[in-house]
Design a protein around this motif. Structure first.
Motif: not given
Length: 318
Positions: A283-292, A302-318
């Motif tokens: 849900g949109p109310e948990r988007r910030a928590a998901a990023d944390i 990963v920005p998708t260009g769409e507004v919604g509740t479907d998210l994609r993630f990618r690993p980041v090298t420190p």
């Protein structure tokens, strides 16, 4: 066979520029130092001899010696200092020194140990190991013990990997940090207020390396930043994950795999039904928590260009 520790009296107050080897050897008569012995000396007298005594505000010197904050509780700061050591106040010490001054740790404790070992070999013709010590607290334990912050001519880690115990069990990860054990054993003989800044441990010649071989030093005992499970204190980890500054990624370690990320999101009450890192629904109310949660595990959305509740993630090298 047994271990004997001798901590002599008679070492004078060490001042900048003093010949430390001469002062220590004067307190150790011939016979008190032999091949295979381990000479242990406190970092404080090493620092004093090397001119690491400074005047000024202690807090300012802690700032100068700090690489990053690990945890803070009231006025106490646990930091990773410029040597890579994690300790209170960056190892800056205001005890047993003139008021208004502080003692900083040696610039390179392993190099200090090498110089002292060389001097002992030249002046006494004996092959010894050398350990430079300092005092540190321990996670989950009250009180402090001495640890090795510098070493030369010594096997600092004794690996038992591949050996078999009396019951036939293979030892997989047992690796005593013998340099730290030596530091703690010797501190019992020195005492905090005994004015005995050096000691000799006899009985473990098997740990002393051949003449001219200094070994990896005590720095090899320090885990690289990010390889420790406790790169931040509990509160500081939350703050860093929320702030999400790129420079704060390293202490969290390498990115977890996608399965572990999805599991972490589920355990946090986010995306309980996700099947992959690119198939997260919340849900949109948990988007910030998901990023944390993702930041703390080495991932980012990963920005998708769409507004919604479907998210994609990618690993980041420190």
């Amino acid at each position: 066979m047994g271990i004997v520790v001798t901590a002599p009296d008679g070492v004078p107050e060490i001042r900048p520029g003093d010949d430390l080897a001469a002062a220590l050897l004067a307190a150790l008569p011939t016979g008190d130092l032999a091949d295979g012995d381990i000479l242990v000396v406190t970092s404080k007298v090493v620092s004093k001899a090397e001119g690491r005594v400074e005047s000024g505000d202690r807090e300012a010197w802690i700032d100068a010696e700090t690489e990053r904050l690990v945890a803070r509780r009231g006025p106490t700061r646990i930091v990773r200092n410029r040597l890579g050591l994690t300790m209170a106040a960056a190892g800056v010490d205001a005890s047993n020194v003139e008021r208004g001054t502080v003692v900083l740790l040696p610039l390179d404790p392993d190099a200090s140990a090498r110089r002292l070992r060389t001097a002992v070999a030249e002046r006494r013709d004996v092959n010894v190991g050398v350990v430079v010590t300092d005092t540190a607290g321990r996670t989950w334990r009250e009180g402090q013990t001495d640890i090795a912050i510098g070493a030369a001519g010594l096997a600092v880690l004794e690996s038992f990997a591949g050996r078999v115990d009396a019951h036939g069990n293979e030892l997989a990860v047992t690796a005593p940090a013998v340099a730290d054990e030596i530091a703690s054993a010797v501190e019992l003989a020195q005492g905090k207020l005994g004015a005995r800044p050096c000691a000799v441990l006899r009985g473990r010649p098997d740990l002393v390396l051949a003449p001219g071989v200094d070994g990896p030093g005590a720095r090899s005992l320090i885990r690289p930043d990010g390889a420790d499970l406790f790169g931040y204190g509990a509160r500081e980890a939350v703050i860093q994950a929320v702030a999400a500054q790129p420079s704060a990624r390293t202490p969290f370690g390498a990115p977890v795999d996608a399965v572990d990320l999805v599991d972490a999101l589920a355990r946090a009450g986010i995306a309980a039904h996700a099947t992959a890192a690119d198939d997260v629904r919340t849900g949109p109310e948990r988007r910030a928590a998901a990023d944390i949660v993702a930041f703390a595990h080495g991932w980012e959305s990963v920005p998708t260009g769409e507004v919604g509740t479907d998210l994609r993630f990618r690993p980041v090298t420190p």
